[in-house]
Design a protein around this motif. Structure first.
Motif, PDB file in Angstrom:
ATOM      1  N   THR A  42     -31.053   5.524   9.139  1.00 51.97           N
ATOM      2  CA  THR A  42     -31.807   4.441   8.533  1.00 51.97           C
ATOM      3  C   THR A  42     -31.821   3.211   9.433  1.00 51.97           C
ATOM      4  O   THR A  42     -30.964   3.038  10.303  1.00 51.97           O
ATOM      5  CB  THR A  42     -31.230   4.062   7.171  1.00 51.97           C
ATOM      6  OG1 THR A  42     -29.925   3.476   7.353  1.00 51.97           O
ATOM      7  CG2 THR A  42     -31.107   5.283   6.258  1.00 51.97           C
ATOM      8  N   VAL A  43     -32.808   2.367   9.195  1.00 48.78           N
ATOM      9  CA  VAL A  43     -32.874   1.106   9.913  1.00 48.78           C
ATOM     10  C   VAL A  43     -31.606   0.295   9.644  1.00 48.78           C
ATOM     11  O   VAL A  43     -31.064  -0.346  10.541  1.00 48.78           O
ATOM     12  CB  VAL A  43     -34.129   0.315   9.498  1.00 48.78           C
ATOM     13  CG1 VAL A  43     -34.130  -1.078  10.118  1.00 48.78           C
ATOM     14  CG2 VAL A  43     -35.391   1.061   9.897  1.00 48.78           C
ATOM     15  N   SER A  44     -31.115   0.360   8.401  1.00 46.26           N
ATOM     16  CA  SER A  44     -29.897  -0.363   8.051  1.00 46.26           C
ATOM     17  C   SER A  44     -28.697   0.142   8.848  1.00 46.26           C
ATOM     18  O   SER A  44     -27.876  -0.645   9.330  1.00 46.26           O
ATOM     19  CB  SER A  44     -29.622  -0.220   6.551  1.00 46.26           C
ATOM     20  OG  SER A  44     -28.419  -0.875   6.185  1.00 46.26           O
ATOM     21  N   GLN A  45     -28.587   1.462   9.008  1.00 44.27           N
ATOM     22  CA  GLN A  45     -27.489   2.023   9.797  1.00 44.27           C
ATOM     23  C   GLN A  45     -27.586   1.582  11.247  1.00 44.27           C
ATOM     24  O   GLN A  45     -26.574   1.266  11.872  1.00 44.27           O
ATOM     25  CB  GLN A  45     -27.512   3.548   9.708  1.00 44.27           C
ATOM     26  CG  GLN A  45     -27.112   4.102   8.351  1.00 44.27           C
ATOM     27  CD  GLN A  45     -27.342   5.597   8.243  1.00 44.27           C
ATOM     28  OE1 GLN A  45     -28.276   6.148   8.841  1.00 44.27           O
ATOM     29  NE2 GLN A  45     -26.506   6.277   7.474  1.00 44.27           N
ATOM     30  N   LEU A  46     -28.785   1.570  11.776  1.00 43.94           N
ATOM     31  CA  LEU A  46     -28.994   1.125  13.144  1.00 43.94           C
ATOM     32  C   LEU A  46     -28.596  -0.340  13.294  1.00 43.94           C
ATOM     33  O   LEU A  46     -27.898  -0.713  14.243  1.00 43.94           O
ATOM     34  CB  LEU A  46     -30.453   1.331  13.539  1.00 43.94           C
ATOM     35  CG  LEU A  46     -30.895   0.810  14.904  1.00 43.94           C
ATOM     36  CD1 LEU A  46     -30.063   1.414  16.024  1.00 43.94           C
ATOM     37  CD2 LEU A  46     -32.377   1.078  15.116  1.00 43.94           C
ATOM     38  N   GLU A  47     -29.035  -1.178  12.372  1.00 43.63           N
ATOM     39  CA  GLU A  47     -28.701  -2.593  12.428  1.00 43.63           C
ATOM     40  C   GLU A  47     -27.190  -2.801  12.342  1.00 43.63           C
ATOM     41  O   GLU A  47     -26.630  -3.664  13.029  1.00 43.63           O
ATOM     42  CB  GLU A  47     -29.401  -3.335  11.293  1.00 43.63           C
ATOM     43  CG  GLU A  47     -30.908  -3.413  11.457  1.00 43.63           C
ATOM     44  CD  GLU A  47     -31.590  -4.056  10.263  1.00 43.63           C
ATOM     45  OE1 GLU A  47     -30.904  -4.273   9.236  1.00 43.63           O
ATOM     46  OE2 GLU A  47     -32.797  -4.352  10.351  1.00 43.63           O
ATOM     47  N   ASP A  48     -26.522  -2.016  11.492  1.00 46.07           N
ATOM     48  CA  ASP A  48     -25.068  -2.136  11.359  1.00 46.07           C
ATOM     49  C   ASP A  48     -24.371  -1.805  12.676  1.00 46.07           C
ATOM     50  O   ASP A  48     -23.394  -2.475  13.059  1.00 46.07           O
ATOM     51  CB  ASP A  48     -24.557  -1.203  10.255  1.00 46.07           C
ATOM     52  CG  ASP A  48     -24.904  -1.696   8.862  1.00 46.07           C
ATOM     53  OD1 ASP A  48     -25.302  -2.872   8.721  1.00 46.07           O
ATOM     54  OD2 ASP A  48     -24.791  -0.890   7.903  1.00 46.07           O
ATOM     55  N   ARG A  49     -24.852  -0.773  13.364  1.00 45.23           N
ATOM     56  CA  ARG A  49     -24.250  -0.399  14.645  1.00 45.23           C
ATOM     57  C   ARG A  49     -24.434  -1.517  15.676  1.00 45.23           C
ATOM     58  O   ARG A  49     -23.508  -1.835  16.430  1.00 45.23           O
ATOM     59  CB  ARG A  49     -24.880   0.892  15.170  1.00 45.23           C
ATOM     60  CG  ARG A  49     -24.437   2.139  14.466  1.00 45.23           C
ATOM     61  CD  ARG A  49     -22.982   2.487  14.807  1.00 45.23           C
ATOM     62  NE  ARG A  49     -22.653   3.809  14.341  1.00 45.23           N
ATOM     63  CZ  ARG A  49     -22.714   4.911  15.072  1.00 45.23           C
ATOM     64  NH1 ARG A  49     -23.096   4.835  16.334  1.00 45.23           N
ATOM     65  NH2 ARG A  49     -22.374   6.075  14.569  1.00 45.23           N
ATOM     66  N   VAL A  50     -25.622  -2.087  15.714  1.00 41.02           N
ATOM     67  CA  VAL A  50     -25.876  -3.179  16.647  1.00 41.02           C
ATOM     68  C   VAL A  50     -24.996  -4.376  16.305  1.00 41.02           C
ATOM     69  O   VAL A  50     -24.421  -5.020  17.191  1.00 41.02           O
ATOM     70  CB  VAL A  50     -27.362  -3.575  16.631  1.00 41.02           C
ATOM     71  CG1 VAL A  50     -27.609  -4.834  17.463  1.00 41.02           C
ATOM     72  CG2 VAL A  50     -28.216  -2.431  17.173  1.00 41.02           C
ATOM     73  N   ASP A  51     -24.856  -4.665  15.020  1.00 41.40           N
ATOM     74  CA  ASP A  51     -24.011  -5.781  14.585  1.00 41.40           C
ATOM     75  C   ASP A  51     -22.557  -5.564  14.994  1.00 41.40           C
ATOM     76  O   ASP A  51     -21.846  -6.518  15.329  1.00 41.40           O
ATOM     77  CB  ASP A  51     -24.099  -5.963  13.072  1.00 41.40           C
ATOM     78  CG  ASP A  51     -25.433  -6.548  12.625  1.00 41.40           C
ATOM     79  OD1 ASP A  51     -26.163  -7.083  13.490  1.00 41.40           O
ATOM     80  OD2 ASP A  51     -25.736  -6.468  11.420  1.00 41.40           O
ATOM     81  N   THR A  81     -28.827   1.815  21.418  1.00 45.34           N
ATOM     82  CA  THR A  81     -28.025   2.278  20.288  1.00 45.34           C
ATOM     83  C   THR A  81     -28.716   3.419  19.555  1.00 45.34           C
ATOM     84  O   THR A  81     -28.089   4.429  19.210  1.00 45.34           O
ATOM     85  CB  THR A  81     -27.734   1.123  19.321  1.00 45.34           C
ATOM     86  OG1 THR A  81     -27.036   0.083  20.016  1.00 45.34           O
ATOM     87  CG2 THR A  81     -26.867   1.593  18.156  1.00 45.34           C
ATOM     88  N   LEU A  82     -30.010   3.291  19.304  1.00 49.26           N
ATOM     89  CA  LEU A  82     -30.725   4.371  18.636  1.00 49.26           C
ATOM     90  C   LEU A  82     -30.748   5.618  19.502  1.00 49.26           C
ATOM     91  O   LEU A  82     -30.553   6.733  19.013  1.00 49.26           O
ATOM     92  CB  LEU A  82     -32.155   3.945  18.302  1.00 49.26           C
ATOM     93  CG  LEU A  82     -32.972   4.990  17.528  1.00 49.26           C
ATOM     94  CD1 LEU A  82     -32.288   5.372  16.225  1.00 49.26           C
ATOM     95  CD2 LEU A  82     -34.378   4.486  17.269  1.00 49.26           C
ATOM     96  N   GLN A  83     -30.966   5.440  20.794  1.00 47.05           N
ATOM     97  CA  GLN A  83     -30.904   6.595  21.708  1.00 47.05           C
ATOM     98  C   GLN A  83     -29.556   7.288  21.569  1.00 47.05           C
ATOM     99  O   GLN A  83     -29.468   8.511  21.492  1.00 47.05           O
ATOM    100  CB  GLN A  83     -31.106   6.126  23.152  1.00 47.05           C
ATOM    101  CG  GLN A  83     -30.489   7.042  24.183  1.00 47.05           C
ATOM    102  CD  GLN A  83     -31.496   7.685  25.108  1.00 47.05           C
ATOM    103  OE1 GLN A  83     -32.707   7.576  24.955  1.00 47.05           O
ATOM    104  NE2 GLN A  83     -30.987   8.388  26.086  1.00 47.05           N
ATOM    105  N   GLY A  84     -28.487   6.496  21.526  1.00 44.05           N
ATOM    106  CA  GLY A  84     -27.158   7.071  21.434  1.00 44.05           C
ATOM    107  C   GLY A  84     -26.918   7.791  20.120  1.00 44.05           C
ATOM    108  O   GLY A  84     -26.333   8.876  20.092  1.00 44.05           O
ATOM    109  N   MET A  85     -27.368   7.199  19.020  1.00 46.19           N
ATOM    110  CA  MET A  85     -27.159   7.806  17.709  1.00 46.19           C
ATOM    111  C   MET A  85     -27.877   9.150  17.610  1.00 46.19           C
ATOM    112  O   MET A  85     -27.359  10.097  17.005  1.00 46.19           O
ATOM    113  CB  MET A  85     -27.628   6.851  16.610  1.00 46.19           C
ATOM    114  CG  MET A  85     -26.784   5.579  16.512  1.00 46.19           C
ATOM    115  SD  MET A  85     -27.437   4.371  15.318  1.00 46.19           S
ATOM    116  CE  MET A  85     -26.924   5.128  13.765  1.00 46.19           C
TER     117      MET A  85
END
Length: 214
Positions: A42-51, A81-85
């Motif tokens: 999810t976009v939220s999961q991505l944002e959390d990782r960046v945070d 980060t998204l590439q990594g996930m």
């Protein structure tokens, strides 16, 4: 992304994704930054990782000017980060298909060796954060992926720089049917890599300008 660059990121620290945007443009998967194997990132999961990374950078660099420099150096953090996930899941599938497993003991042995080389646990965490955008809380998980990559290459009778290794990741990408939200780019199955999509109507609302005077 060149293969040498992708290999270095994979083995030395993992990979991590696209600018955060106002809305999710993939109508088939609303709220998803990507869908991998039928499961949503999810976009939220991505944002959390960046945070997580930004918080770790803030804690490691209390000086405001230096912190802004760190942000400027990692302007592609969300894309990475998204590439990594996504690539993490691709690698896990390829490793599972090949019967590759990694134990907690092996992870700790790898970490101990790296800590000795780096000059201690804190030094290793700082190096991983600065060079690869891996926060301390994700270090062990990242090392597990590094071991999976190494053992997968060994199982294939090759190394991570060779086409045979990346072909295995490509096959795993096909099996997982990786689907990125167009706002975050496309997934190149053959290269197992995120690529920028040609979508001029997409507007990046979180790009951080380089600090003035730096």
């Amino acid at each position: 992304m060149h293969r040498r660059r992708r290999t270095a990121l994979l083995l030395t620290a993992a990979i991590a994704a696209a600018p955060l945007l106002t809305a999710c443009g993939n109508d088939a998967h609303p709220g998803a930054a990507a869908v991998v194997g039928g499961e949503r990132i999810t976009v939220s999961q991505l944002e959390d990782r960046v945070d997580e990374v930004r918080a770790a950078q803030r804690a490691a660099v209390p000086d405001e000017a230096q912190y802004q420099q760190a942000i400027a150096r990692t302007g592609s953090l969300t894309r990475d980060t998204l590439q990594g996930m996504v690539l993490d899941r691709v690698l896990e599938r390829a490793a599972r298909d090949a019967g590759v497993t990694v134990t907690d003991r092996q992870v700790q042995q790898m970490r101990s060796g790296l800590e000795q080389q780096a000059g201690g646990g804190e030094a290793l965490e700082a190096a991983w954060l600065q060079q690869y955008g891996i926060p301390p809380k994700r270090l062990d998980a990242n090392l597990r992926l590094q071991l999976q990559a190494q053992k997968l290459a060994q199982q294939l009778g090759t190394d991570t720089s060779r086409p045979e290794f990346w072909q295995a990741l490509s096959e795993a990408s096909k099996e997982l049917d990786v689907d990125l939200n167009p706002r975050y780019g496309d997934w190149d199955v053959e290269k197992s890599s995120r690529v920028d999509a040609k979508t001029p109507w997409v507007r990046d609302v979180t790009a951080v300008p380089a600090p003035q005077g730096l």
